[in-house]
Design a protein around this motif. Structure first.
Motif, short mmCIF file in Angstrom:
data_model
loop_
_atom_site.label_atom_id
_atom_site.label_comp_id
_atom_site.label_asym_id
_atom_site.label_seq_id
_atom_site.Cartn_x
_atom_site.Cartn_y
_atom_site.Cartn_z
N LEU B 47 47.10 42.82 41.93
CA LEU B 47 45.71 43.27 42.00
C LEU B 47 44.79 42.45 41.10
O LEU B 47 43.59 42.33 41.37
CB LEU B 47 45.62 44.74 41.60
CG LEU B 47 45.94 45.76 42.69
CD1 LEU B 47 46.09 47.13 42.07
CD2 LEU B 47 44.85 45.77 43.75
N GLU B 48 45.36 41.92 40.05
CA GLU B 48 44.55 41.05 39.17
C GLU B 48 43.91 39.92 39.96
O GLU B 48 42.73 39.61 39.79
CB GLU B 48 45.46 40.44 38.10
CG GLU B 48 45.37 41.10 36.75
CD GLU B 48 46.00 40.22 35.68
OE1 GLU B 48 47.23 40.29 35.54
OE2 GLU B 48 45.25 39.48 35.02
N PHE B 49 44.70 39.30 40.83
CA PHE B 49 44.17 38.19 41.63
C PHE B 49 43.16 38.67 42.67
O PHE B 49 42.19 38.00 42.99
CB PHE B 49 45.30 37.44 42.34
CG PHE B 49 46.21 36.70 41.39
CD1 PHE B 49 45.68 35.75 40.52
CD2 PHE B 49 47.56 36.93 41.38
CE1 PHE B 49 46.51 35.05 39.65
CE2 PHE B 49 48.40 36.23 40.52
CZ PHE B 49 47.88 35.29 39.65
N VAL B 50 43.43 39.85 43.22
CA VAL B 50 42.53 40.37 44.25
C VAL B 50 41.18 40.72 43.66
O VAL B 50 40.13 40.44 44.26
CB VAL B 50 43.16 41.62 44.92
CG1 VAL B 50 42.18 42.28 45.87
CG2 VAL B 50 44.44 41.24 45.65
N LEU B 51 41.18 41.32 42.48
CA LEU B 51 39.94 41.83 41.90
C LEU B 51 39.22 40.82 41.01
O LEU B 51 38.08 41.07 40.60
CB LEU B 51 40.24 43.10 41.09
CG LEU B 51 40.56 44.34 41.92
CD1 LEU B 51 41.20 45.41 41.04
CD2 LEU B 51 39.31 44.89 42.58
N ALA B 52 39.85 39.72 40.71
CA ALA B 52 39.21 38.73 39.83
C ALA B 52 37.84 38.35 40.39
O ALA B 52 37.74 37.94 41.55
CB ALA B 52 40.10 37.50 39.70
N PRO B 53 36.76 38.49 39.62
CA PRO B 53 35.41 38.23 40.15
C PRO B 53 35.25 36.80 40.64
O PRO B 53 35.69 35.86 39.98
CB PRO B 53 34.51 38.49 38.93
CG PRO B 53 35.31 39.37 38.03
CD PRO B 53 36.73 38.96 38.23
N ARG B 54 34.63 36.67 41.80
CA ARG B 54 34.34 35.36 42.38
C ARG B 54 32.91 35.36 42.88
O ARG B 54 32.39 36.40 43.29
CB ARG B 54 35.29 35.06 43.55
CG ARG B 54 36.68 34.69 43.10
CD ARG B 54 37.66 34.64 44.26
NE ARG B 54 37.20 33.80 45.36
CZ ARG B 54 37.90 33.60 46.48
NH1 ARG B 54 39.07 34.18 46.61
NH2 ARG B 54 37.45 32.84 47.44
N SER B 55 32.30 34.20 42.86
CA SER B 55 30.89 34.13 43.24
C SER B 55 30.70 34.09 44.75
O SER B 55 29.60 34.32 45.24
CB SER B 55 30.24 32.89 42.63
OG SER B 55 30.89 31.73 43.12
N ASP B 56 31.76 33.81 45.49
CA ASP B 56 31.56 33.58 46.92
C ASP B 56 32.18 34.64 47.81
O ASP B 56 32.14 34.52 49.03
CB ASP B 56 32.15 32.21 47.30
CG ASP B 56 33.65 32.13 47.02
OD1 ASP B 56 34.18 33.08 46.41
OD2 ASP B 56 34.26 31.13 47.40
#
Lengths: 711, 128
Positions: B47-56
């Motif tokens: 889930l860390e990878f899924v929820l990591a904030p991204r700008s796009d």
């Protein structure tokens, strides 16, 4: 008389005799280009239209460009491939695929609007097309190479300067002609554009695609496998010709209007603008860039630059779902975001090198993982597999899986002929009922947009030949959902939004916003049938024949303009405006829709000859027997709907299922509106003759498959 | 990175281990203007990878169901309570994603720390 927008000739390649001939494009002019041109050529040159497997030697493949390729028309640089596909279920239909890059433009500069590929070579060949000169070459030494190696070897064989030290080279170097010293005729700084197959194609798999440059793949439909069956490794095209444009002033005017009116102001960009043509250019990789050091890359003539070449040396030119086919497994093993990105981009590179369609893998891997978990797939299991399943999620596993799928090894031996076929062979058809195997239509995987929710996508796919992959309307969902997610006010309220879009759904649904009601009560209605009709006809001409890019067109609404009206169907920069400027035609927007209807009807006639009947036009069982659960991903799945009082609202539509009986009623409505036989779904003589397709009606009648006129 | 309260080894195991495939949790990524990519996770660590904030792009996670999954399928009621509280306090879905991401990140770090402090315990299987 100049044939504006066209090279004027079509190349026929008879692989059996290794003979190249030319025919005039003028005869096929009314079909536009791309898909329409391809369907007309397939109809004429495929002598057995009952074939259901693309590997049949009678199959004819057409690679076609558009009059707009290589002009100043924004985002119209793609090429279209048509023919009978491979690996679909229960039959492989006459179908289509497309790819970006520079092939279509270079083909036209080489003197041809399309290539018709017939027969089967007795041994591997590649074809060199230069300024209307065609040479067949032995490809035995290339057979077994991946798509990138094949292209590099062909460039080397042709003596093309490589690396950054490129320069002029002489296209006639291997021919007898001398250069004209007064001009640059026959000399170029460009590399040949090559379309090739990798191991997935050579081994005639249903996942085999056609790859051009590093990351442009015509993936869907298995055309790479068809080329493999024909012993065709590659076609290289290069030329120095030019394409005459009818009205350069009109073309520049439309370009200027687009820049000033529809596109976000580069000085004060609106990154949240609701528009397609007017969006800021941005990369379309599903994973973040692996480095800040990259150059955007676009199809020839495009304003987007949706792909990139990265300094790290991997992931270049590939985009969209190819970059994320391995996302879920790789999350299990990656120890950092950077490692996650690298695994995925290198897995994408592996797929591009083998030339394989990875869309099967996204949904298909979920299914395989389910089988492993159940204990039926793996070493010594009922479905034996010696792949390193204990390394699932690593790059090593991804590369071994791609190899197996491409080379018919391990489970790839069964999956190569179609994933649904493999499910039946393995006794796992029940997985299509439970949804563990989410392959919605024609043996192809769910795209992420579900027939139970985004109905025009699902209906269009099942009434056609493949997963449509046309993002015309789902931008509604993405914009609305994004606004809900940020708890921001809607840029446009539901009533205004559907009103603006409906203005552009001419002719069938013009000013009928009810066609955009995605609610439960409306999803089987004649309203939606009209929407699906419009969509099928729009895309058959504008998107697949004129070859406007799916990422940029249609532009229904556009918050860069004062009245929020987008460029689509507009009189200043609409799709038909560009078309007319290039070709000299005087088409209205509706005329383009009508050409699309004609193409769609010809396609349905071919499906009918192949064996299509309404009785087999149905989704996989899970669509009817399980609930739409994508709403589990988000707390909402918003679409415009009318509420109980008839007021337009954005409403969450998660949780519903599809009613099989009501879908049958929908099909009847659709067939009736199309002028097809409602009992069989076959075209009728009146409809075909009304489109100028009498010969098609005669052929269907002779085959006993002409639809009956019904009151 | 702030670690949450000290975690027992058993809980740490459950947080880092994968649940059976049948108990996977559906997630997605929304990549405007075109992409909604459905997927799933089988461990909190993913889930860390899924929820990591991204700008796009936006992560696609149903927060209420996530809390229930962490409580019942993963077996971490304390982590579930943190997710519920973080999501409830967020003014928007995006804010909830960021807040829950931070809780998940810290929870996973605590779990790893707990296991590292107990080296005699065998590391959990990354894949069931």
């Amino acid at each position: 008389m100049a044939l504006y927008g066209y090279a004027g000739k079509i190349l026929r390649l008879d692989l059996t005799a290794q003979r190249a001939t030319e025919i005039d494009t003028a005869k096929y002019r009314s079909w536009g280009g791309g898909h329409g041109l391809g369907s007309a050529l397939f109809w004429e040159f495929c002598k057995d239209k009952t074939i259901k497997d693309g590997r049949n030697p009678a199959n004819v493949i057409v690679v076609a460009s558009s009059p707009l390729n290589g002009t100043l028309v924004p985002s119209a640089g793609r090429s279209e491939v048509v023919g009978v596909g491979l690996g679909m279920y229960p039959y492989s239909w006459y179908t289509r695929s497309g790819f970006g890059g520079r092939f279509g433009t270079m083909l036209r500069q080489a003197g041809f609007d399309a290539i018709v590929i017939e027969g089967r070579a007795s041994s591997p060949v590649w074809v060199d097309v230069r300024n209307r000169k065609v040479v067949f070459h032995d490809a035995s030494a290339l057979w077994g190479t991946d798509t990138q190696t094949a292209q590099e070897r062909i460039w080397a064989q042709m003596g093309v300067p490589r690396g950054t030290d490129t320069g002029w080279w002489d296209l006639n170097a291997s021919a007898a002609e001398a250069l004209d010293p007064a001009t640059d005729q026959g000399r170029t700084t460009q590399k040949p554009a090559i379309l090739t197959i990798g191991q997935a194609g050579e081994n005639q798999t249903g996942g085999g695609g056609l790859v051009h440059d590093a990351g442009n793949i015509a993936a869907v439909a298995g055309f790479g496998g068809v080329w493999g069956s024909k012993n065709l490794k590659a076609i290289s095209v290069i030329g120095t010709g030019e394409i005459p444009v009818a009205d350069a002033k009109a073309l520049l005017r439309a370009r200027q209007v687009t820049k000033e009116k529809y596109v976000s102001d580069l000085q004060q960009p609106d990154f949240a603008a609701w528009t397609k043509i007017g969006k800021q250019p941005k990369l379309m990789a599903m994973v973040p860039p692996p480095t800040d050091e990259f150059r955007p890359q676009a199809c020839q003539g495009c304003i987007s630059g949706c792909r990139a070449r990265y300094s790290v040396g991997y992931g270049s030119e590939t985009k969209c779902q190819v970059t994320s086919w391995y996302f879920a497994p790789s999350r299990r093993v990656a120890k950092s975001s950077q490692e996650l990105i690298e695994i995925n981009l290198r897995a994408a590179d592996a797929a591009q090198r083998y030339g394989i369609n990875t869309y099967f893998a996204i949904t298909g891997l979920h299914w395989l993982e389910h089988l492993v978990e159940e204990g039926v797939l793996g070493p010594g299991k009922a479905i034996p597999s010696n792949l390193p399943w204990d390394k699932y999620g690593t790059l090593e596993f991804a590369e071994k899986l791609i190899h197996a799928l491409s080379c018919r090894e391990d489970i790839g031996a069964d999956l190569a002929d179609g994933w649904v076929q493999a499910a039946h062979k393995w006794g796992r058809a029940e997985d299509l009922r439970t949804g563990h195997m989410a392959f919605s239509y024609w043996g192809q995987p769910d795209h992420g947009y579900d027939p139970r929710a985004e109905v025009e996508w699902g209906y269009g796919s099942i009434l056609g030949d493949r997963d449509i992959c046309e993002h015309c309307f789902n931008i509604i969902f993405t914009n609305i959902t994004s606004s809900f997610a940020f708890a921001q006010p809607m840029r446009i309220q539901a009533k205004d939004l559907v009103g603006i879009i409906a203005e552009k759904l001419s002719p069938y649904a013009k000013n009928r916003p009810e066609v955009l009601d995605y609610g439960d009560e409306n999803m089987y209605s004649e309203n939606v049938a009209q929407l699906v009709r419009w969509h099928r006809h729009y895309t058959r001409f504008y998107k697949q024949s004129a070859l406007y890019c799916d990422l940029r067109w249609p532009d229904f609404y556009n918050t860069n303009t004062p009245d929020n009206r987008g460029a689509t169907a507009s009189d200043d920069a609409g799709e038909h405006v560009w078309w007319n400027a290039v070709t000299g035609d005087t088409l209205s927007f509706d005329d383009g829709i009508e050409i699309g209807r004609r193409i769609w009807n010809l396609d349905n006639a071919i499906w009918t000859l192949q064996g299509r009947h309404r009785d087999i036009v149905h989704f996989a069982p899970y669509i009817y027997e399980t609930h739409f659960e994508k709403g589990e991903l988000f707390p909402f799945y918003m679409w415009p709907c009318r509420d109980e009082q008839g007021q337009w609202v954005y409403r969450d539509i998660m949780g519903r299922t599809m009613d099989r009986r009501k879908f049958e009623e929908f099909k009847t409505s659709f067939y009736r509106l199309e002028g097809w036989d409602t009992a069989s779904g076959w075209p009728t003589r009146a409809t075909l003759e009304g489109l100028g397709l009498r010969e098609v009606a005669d052929t269907l009648e002779a085959a006993g498959r002409l639809g009956k006129e019904r009151a | 990175m702030a670690l949450t309260t000290a975690m027992d080894v058993e809980t740490a195991h459950r947080i880092l281990a994968s649940v059976p495939h049948v108990r996977r949790f559906p997630v997605g990524h929304l990549r405007p203007p075109t992409g909604l990519i459905p997927s799933f996770v089988r461990s909190v660590g993913e889930l860390e990878f899924v929820l990591a904030p991204r700008s796009d792009s936006l992560p696609g996670v149903h927060m209420e169901r996530l809390a229930a999954w962490i409580e019942h399928d993963v077996g971490d009621p304390a982590g579930a309570a943190e997710v519920r509280a973080a999501a409830a306090a967020a003014p928007s879905y995006v804010d909830a994603c960021v807040a829950v991401y931070e809780r998940i990140r810290d929870r996973v770090a605590s779990a790893r720390h707990a296991l590292e402090s107990a080296p005699q315990v065998q590391a959990p299987e990354r894949r069931a």
